[in-house]
Motif scaffolding. Structure first.
Motif, PDB file in Angstrom:
ATOM      1  N   PRO A  80       0.799  -1.228   0.000  1.00  0.00           N
ATOM      2  CA  PRO A  80       0.000   0.000   0.000  1.00  0.00           C
ATOM      3  C   PRO A  80       0.831   1.277   0.000  1.00  0.00           C
ATOM      4  CG  PRO A  80      -0.994  -1.616   1.450  1.00  0.00           C
ATOM      5  CD  PRO A  80       0.327  -2.193   1.016  1.00  0.00           C
ATOM      6  N   ALA A  81       1.936   1.302   0.743  1.00  0.00           N
ATOM      7  CA  ALA A  81       2.762   2.514   0.794  1.00  0.00           C
ATOM      8  C   ALA A  81       3.343   2.834  -0.571  1.00  0.00           C
ATOM      9  CB  ALA A  81       3.883   2.345   1.816  1.00  0.00           C
ATOM     10  N   LEU A  82       3.853   1.802  -1.241  1.00  0.00           N
ATOM     11  CA  LEU A  82       4.427   2.003  -2.568  1.00  0.00           C
ATOM     12  C   LEU A  82       3.340   2.355  -3.589  1.00  0.00           C
ATOM     13  CD1 LEU A  82       7.502   1.571  -3.327  1.00  0.00           C
ATOM     14  CD2 LEU A  82       6.693  -0.356  -4.654  1.00  0.00           C
ATOM     15  N   ALA A 119      -6.259   9.058   1.391  1.00  0.00           N
ATOM     16  CA  ALA A 119      -4.803   9.132   1.243  1.00  0.00           C
ATOM     17  C   ALA A 119      -4.390   9.340  -0.208  1.00  0.00           C
ATOM     18  CB  ALA A 119      -4.170   7.852   1.790  1.00  0.00           C
ATOM     19  N   GLN A 120      -5.110   8.743  -1.154  1.00  0.00           N
ATOM     20  CA  GLN A 120      -4.760   8.930  -2.556  1.00  0.00           C
ATOM     21  C   GLN A 120      -4.963  10.375  -3.002  1.00  0.00           C
ATOM     22  OE1 GLN A 120      -3.242   7.661  -4.952  1.00  0.00           O
ATOM     23  NE2 GLN A 120      -3.017   5.490  -4.525  1.00  0.00           N
ATOM     24  N   ALA A 121      -5.940  11.061  -2.429  1.00  0.00           N
ATOM     25  CA  ALA A 121      -6.144  12.465  -2.786  1.00  0.00           C
ATOM     26  C   ALA A 121      -4.944  13.304  -2.357  1.00  0.00           C
ATOM     27  CB  ALA A 121      -7.428  12.985  -2.145  1.00  0.00           C
ATOM     28  N   TYR A 171      -5.023  19.844   4.840  1.00  0.00           N
ATOM     29  CA  TYR A 171      -3.751  19.438   4.232  1.00  0.00           C
ATOM     30  C   TYR A 171      -3.420  20.347   3.045  1.00  0.00           C
ATOM     31  CZ  TYR A 171      -0.342  16.261   2.007  1.00  0.00           C
ATOM     32  OH  TYR A 171       0.773  15.708   1.431  1.00  0.00           O
ATOM     33  N   ALA A 172      -4.408  20.596   2.191  1.00  0.00           N
ATOM     34  CA  ALA A 172      -4.182  21.434   1.009  1.00  0.00           C
ATOM     35  C   ALA A 172      -3.949  22.892   1.396  1.00  0.00           C
ATOM     36  CB  ALA A 172      -5.370  21.316   0.061  1.00  0.00           C
ATOM     37  N   GLN A 173      -4.679  23.377   2.378  1.00  0.00           N
ATOM     38  CA  GLN A 173      -4.507  24.765   2.820  1.00  0.00           C
ATOM     39  C   GLN A 173      -3.132  24.983   3.429  1.00  0.00           C
ATOM     40  OE1 GLN A 173      -7.960  24.965   5.339  1.00  0.00           O
ATOM     41  NE2 GLN A 173      -9.256  25.863   3.738  1.00  0.00           N
ATOM     42  N   THR A 232     -10.650  11.100  -9.974  1.00  0.00           N
ATOM     43  CA  THR A 232     -11.681  10.333  -9.288  1.00  0.00           C
ATOM     44  C   THR A 232     -10.989   9.215  -8.518  1.00  0.00           C
ATOM     45  OG1 THR A 232     -12.089   8.852 -11.186  1.00  0.00           O
ATOM     46  CG2 THR A 232     -13.337  10.898 -11.091  1.00  0.00           C
ATOM     47  N   LEU A 233     -11.198   9.203  -7.199  1.00  0.00           N
ATOM     48  CA  LEU A 233     -10.391   8.380  -6.307  1.00  0.00           C
ATOM     49  C   LEU A 233     -11.257   7.608  -5.327  1.00  0.00           C
ATOM     50  CD1 LEU A 233      -7.828  11.248  -5.597  1.00  0.00           C
ATOM     51  CD2 LEU A 233      -7.459   9.305  -7.126  1.00  0.00           C
TER      52      LEU A 233
END
Length: 330
Positions: A108-110, A141-143, A175-177, A201-202
């Motif tokens: 998953p990490a990779l 997490a993917q986002a 996180y984005a801010q 799309t995630l």
């Protein structure tokens, strides 16, 4: 001469060894090598385990004499009720020259790094010039990984996000801010798609969550989240039919991607509609974006090739820095 110990890398150790710009470059080069004959992948064959919901997905690949190995992915929908991950994986890296096992890595990490890196490569070649606004349908997490990856290829100014889970979308927005982006939390997927230049799309959706009627001229879509099953999809048939589709692997997509297989079965598209591979675009065999108004879509099912490219980076970095646990099985 005794064999070198096998290196075991945990999730936390992989996160310490990998840097997104390097993973993007490695994944880009791997796709080009696949197109030009410098890399190979075994034909993928999934196995349904009798008596349960688990699907076994082995991914075998080699990139020249640099990296080779196999990733075993399991997809188990029943794990939702067990509070376990639906998808789990382990990666085995071998020395291509000797066939000796080099390392065992947390999958998953990779996967987090290489999946976002592949979307960034596709965005580099397929997004409209000057794209500044990116959107995310799904906020896990993917986002976060995709935001970091897209920032390597785009000058992002605004982020629009939606998720069914309030805590996730709030965490992603923060996180984005923290990274200096203007963030808008949308009320639904339609608001995201209509507001951005690039959308990812995630979600693990089984039914379409994004509709082609929302696609504006010039949009680029990274369709990433749907499980590797021919009846699961995030994008409806209209969205696929309206888009110029580029895939990571035609052979894999035509067996596993519901995003293209459902509209193919409906007669909305032909197989030629999704015959262009990302490696062909990277290598210049086929063009990337052709006009500013073209709608482009990258259908990402995930390849062992990408895992091997990222695993090589992680193992080399871990050897240099002394991370990981050494195992001797012989």
């Amino acid at each position: 001469m005794s064999a070198r110990p096998i290196l075991a890398l945990s999730r936390e150790e992989i996160a310490k060894t990998l840097e997104m710009p390097a993973v993007i470059e490695a994944v880009e080069n791997a796709h080009a090598a696949l197109s030009t004959g410098g890399a190979v992948q075994a034909e993928r064959s999934t196995v349904e385990v009798p008596g349960c919901t688990t699907l076994l997905v082995p991914m075998t690949a080699a990139i020249g004499s640099r990296a080779a190995g196999i990733k075993l992915l399991t997809d188990t929908p029943a794990n939702l009720a067990r509070d376990l991950p639906v998808q789990q994986s382990t990666i085995l890296l071998v020395d291509p020259e000797t066939g000796t096992c080099e390392a065992i890595l947390d999958g998953p990490a990779l996967t987090l790094f290489r999946t976002a890196a592949a979307s960034a490569v596709a965005t580099k070649y397929l997004a409209r010039g000057g794209a500044r606004t990116v959107g995310f349908v799904g906020a896990g997490a993917q986002a976060r990984a995709h935001l970091d990856a897209l920032a390597c290829v785009l000058d992002i100014q605004r982020v629009v996000v939606w998720s069914r889970t309030k805590a996730r979308v709030e965490g992603f927005a923060a996180y984005a801010q923290d990274r200096g982006y203007d963030v808008v939390v949308a009320e639904g997927p339609e608001e995201v798609v209509r507001a951005v230049d690039v959308v990812c799309t995630l979600t693990p959706s089984r039914e379409p969550i994004v509709r082609g009627e929302w696609f504006a001229p010039g949009l680029h879509v990274n369709a990433v989240g749907a499980p590797p099953r021919p009846d699961h999809r995030e994008i409806d048939s209209d969205g696929i039919a309206r888009s110029r589709v580029v895939v990571d692997s035609y052979d894999v997509v035509r067996r596993e991607s519901g995003d293209v297989l459902v509209p193919l079965a409906e007669g909305r598209i032909s197989a030629e509609h999704f015959a262009t591979e990302l490696g062909d675009v990277v290598a210049g065999v086929r063009p990337g974006r052709r006009t500013d108004d073209e709608i482009t879509l990258f259908d990402s099912v995930g390849l062992g090739l990408q895992d091997m490219a990222a695993a090589r980076l992680a193992v080399d970095a871990a050897r240099r820095t002394g991370l990981g646990v050494e195992l001797r099985l012989n």
